[in-house]
Design a protein around this motif. Sequence first.
Motif, PDB file in Angstrom:
ATOM      1  N   ALA A 102      36.939  32.497  35.755  1.00 28.29           N
ATOM      2  CA  ALA A 102      36.766  33.589  36.726  1.00 28.29           C
ATOM      3  C   ALA A 102      35.507  33.385  37.561  1.00 28.29           C
ATOM      4  CB  ALA A 102      36.711  34.928  36.003  1.00 28.29           C
ATOM      5  N   GLU A 103      34.420  32.976  36.923  1.00 31.96           N
ATOM      6  CA  GLU A 103      33.183  32.726  37.672  1.00 31.96           C
ATOM      7  C   GLU A 103      33.362  31.580  38.654  1.00 31.96           C
ATOM      8  OE1 GLU A 103      29.487  33.797  34.783  1.00 31.96           O
ATOM      9  OE2 GLU A 103      30.908  32.340  33.986  1.00 31.96           O
ATOM     10  N   GLU A 106      35.561  32.785  41.573  1.00 29.63           N
ATOM     11  CA  GLU A 106      34.854  33.692  42.485  1.00 29.63           C
ATOM     12  C   GLU A 106      33.882  32.928  43.375  1.00 29.63           C
ATOM     13  OE1 GLU A 106      33.029  38.185  42.346  1.00 29.63           O
ATOM     14  OE2 GLU A 106      33.211  37.044  40.481  1.00 29.63           O
ATOM     15  N   ALA A 239      33.816  46.645  50.630  1.00 25.00           N
ATOM     16  CA  ALA A 239      34.444  47.033  49.362  1.00 25.00           C
ATOM     17  C   ALA A 239      35.203  48.340  49.554  1.00 25.00           C
ATOM     18  CB  ALA A 239      33.392  47.190  48.264  1.00 25.00           C
ATOM     19  N   TYR A 257      45.825  40.661  45.338  1.00 27.10           N
ATOM     20  CA  TYR A 257      45.615  40.576  43.894  1.00 27.10           C
ATOM     21  C   TYR A 257      45.630  39.137  43.393  1.00 27.10           C
ATOM     22  CZ  TYR A 257      45.699  45.539  42.543  1.00 27.10           C
ATOM     23  OH  TYR A 257      45.378  46.863  42.353  1.00 27.10           O
ATOM     24  N   LEU A 260      42.216  37.473  43.101  1.00 29.25           N
ATOM     25  CA  LEU A 260      41.180  38.037  42.230  1.00 29.25           C
ATOM     26  C   LEU A 260      40.951  37.097  41.046  1.00 29.25           C
ATOM     27  CD1 LEU A 260      42.232  41.803  42.232  1.00 29.25           C
ATOM     28  CD2 LEU A 260      40.411  40.711  43.562  1.00 29.25           C
ATOM     29  N   TYR A 299      39.178  42.594  27.513  1.00 32.36           N
ATOM     30  CA  TYR A 299      40.336  42.753  28.395  1.00 32.36           C
ATOM     31  C   TYR A 299      41.558  42.050  27.812  1.00 32.36           C
ATOM     32  CZ  TYR A 299      37.378  44.745  32.045  1.00 32.36           C
ATOM     33  OH  TYR A 299      36.532  45.551  32.765  1.00 32.36           O
ATOM     34  N   CYS A 321      43.160  39.494  34.195  1.00 35.10           N
ATOM     35  CA  CYS A 321      42.372  39.693  35.405  1.00 35.10           C
ATOM     36  C   CYS A 321      41.662  41.035  35.338  1.00 35.10           C
ATOM     37  CB  CYS A 321      43.277  39.625  36.641  1.00 35.10           C
ATOM     38  SG  CYS A 321      42.373  39.678  38.202  1.00 35.10           S
ATOM     39  N   LYS A 323      39.289  42.238  37.100  1.00 31.70           N
ATOM     40  CA  LYS A 323      39.079  42.867  38.402  1.00 31.70           C
ATOM     41  C   LYS A 323      40.348  43.546  38.902  1.00 31.70           C
ATOM     42  CE  LYS A 323      34.961  40.728  40.194  1.00 31.70           C
ATOM     43  NZ  LYS A 323      34.246  40.317  41.416  1.00 31.70           N
ATOM     44  N   ASP A 326      40.549  46.814  36.905  1.00 33.65           N
ATOM     45  CA  ASP A 326      39.554  47.783  37.383  1.00 33.65           C
ATOM     46  C   ASP A 326      39.901  48.301  38.773  1.00 33.65           C
ATOM     47  OD1 ASP A 326      38.219  47.344  35.021  1.00 33.65           O
ATOM     48  OD2 ASP A 326      36.731  45.976  35.878  1.00 33.65           O
ATOM     49  N   LEU A 327      40.378  47.409  39.656  1.00 34.63           N
ATOM     50  CA  LEU A 327      40.768  47.827  41.005  1.00 34.63           C
ATOM     51  C   LEU A 327      41.924  48.811  40.935  1.00 34.63           C
ATOM     52  CD1 LEU A 327      40.818  47.672  44.093  1.00 34.63           C
ATOM     53  CD2 LEU A 327      42.242  45.618  43.886  1.00 34.63           C
ATOM     54  N   THR A 330      40.721  52.145  39.998  1.00 36.60           N
ATOM     55  CA  THR A 330      40.072  52.808  41.136  1.00 36.60           C
ATOM     56  C   THR A 330      41.102  53.360  42.114  1.00 36.60           C
ATOM     57  OG1 THR A 330      38.147  51.346  40.944  1.00 36.60           O
ATOM     58  CG2 THR A 330      38.460  52.473  43.058  1.00 36.60           C
TER      59      THR A 330
END
Length: 481
Positions: A102-103, A106, A239, A257, A260, A299, A321, A323, A326-327, A330
């Motif tokens: 993931a790092e 990104e 964002a 998606y 991500l 996760y 995933c 993110k 979490d997305l 939200t």
Amino acid sequence: MLRKLLFQQTPAARRFLSAHTKAATLLNGCSAFSYSSSSSQSEDAQSNSIEQLEDQPSSTISIDRSGLYNPSEHSHEPSSDSELVKHLKGIIKFRGGPITVAEYMEEVLTNPKAGFYINRDVFGAEGDFITSPEVSQMFGEMVGVWAMCLWEQMGQPKGVNLVELGPGRGTLMADLLRGVSKFKNFTESLHVHLVECSPALQKLQYQSLKCVDEENTSEGVEKRSLSRLAGTPVSWHAALEQVPSRLPTIIIAHEFYDALPIHQFQRASRGWCEKMIDVMEDSSFRFVLSPQPSPATLYLMKRCKWAVPEELEKVNQIEVCPKAMDLTHTLAKRISADGGGALIIDYGLNGVVSDSLQAIRKHKFVDILDNPGTADLSAYVDFASIRHSAEEASDDVSVHGPITQSQFLGSLGINFRVEALLQNCTDEQAESLRTGYWRLVGEGEAPFWEGPDEQVPIGMGTRYMAIAIVNKKQGIPVPFQ
């Protein structure tokens, strides 16, 4: 032949077209994440033992990392590494150990200086990949049908946030606004918000939407742009959290998606271990397995809790995933509080995703670790995870789908739209329409293609899926009834 692939459109679409088990068990022995307190464990920890993916799960290799903290004598020989490669190696060196997938993903995609999306136009025939809006104007028009139908179900509110996440060139939103421009009650209610972190793409979106800056000399008033396509105000944000709340919101996330960052886990002798990325002695990148539990394991446990045991038994790798989870949380919270809905269209699976991470450069698949920053990285979207994340976030939202892109566009009336467009076009335009139509709703190679084999249109109708999250007060959205 065009009608065979599609379904009847909804009444609302016709009106538009006429006008225009428990976590521990499920983890299959996740207790193996916890090491025993034996002397061999201590020795392994001191040597930073990292399991290599090429070996059997039980085999390990001990790597002496002491040299990572003592830079070698400076060399004046020029390095062939790009700035992003140097940056990635610097992170690994500073930590004294590997980074997560993931790092890596990104940094490769959104690094402020050298990220793949940041300083270039990666879309279209001249870019690295083609998305549905770049294939045909009809895609954005059908999404516009969906947005206007949802607005009607919401009671036709006077003020609505129309948000797109990761708008690319702005093609989808431009086609959407052109398509609904005759419906003044709808367009006059809209304020378009584009969530985009790339300055280069923001400029392209500004041009695609034919924006002009709004004249406003008042102090303390945010500067806005107006789209001449429909007279709607347009704002940009880095964002979703920056988009003003307390207004009904319609959110579109098309091929967002899949970009991500994901975490990959592999089944090993000691349980599920996270795949990491390290640097070899020859300075190239390689995959390794984490010797101990990582933060993303939380996760993984949640995703395994949502899965049935049969799903987990079939796979040796799992992608999660955080993110995306979490997305979605939200989005669901905002829709619950403000009303509205979200439409997510992407390629993926309605279940656990295994080894799907891929790299595309100039429309061809390449090695994920090859020359990072020069290829797009993406992974299958876990639609089941989206559903569970939304339902966990709020009892006031409902989730519908996924259905295939072919079903989604067909039910909204794309077959009638293409037939109408074919009535007034040149032979060249007709060929382009048929090709674009097949790519959007077809499956496999186009049977009507008579051109070069390497250019045969490939249908995306069943590879891509659509899912909707809406406020329960609004009922079931079109076309998920």
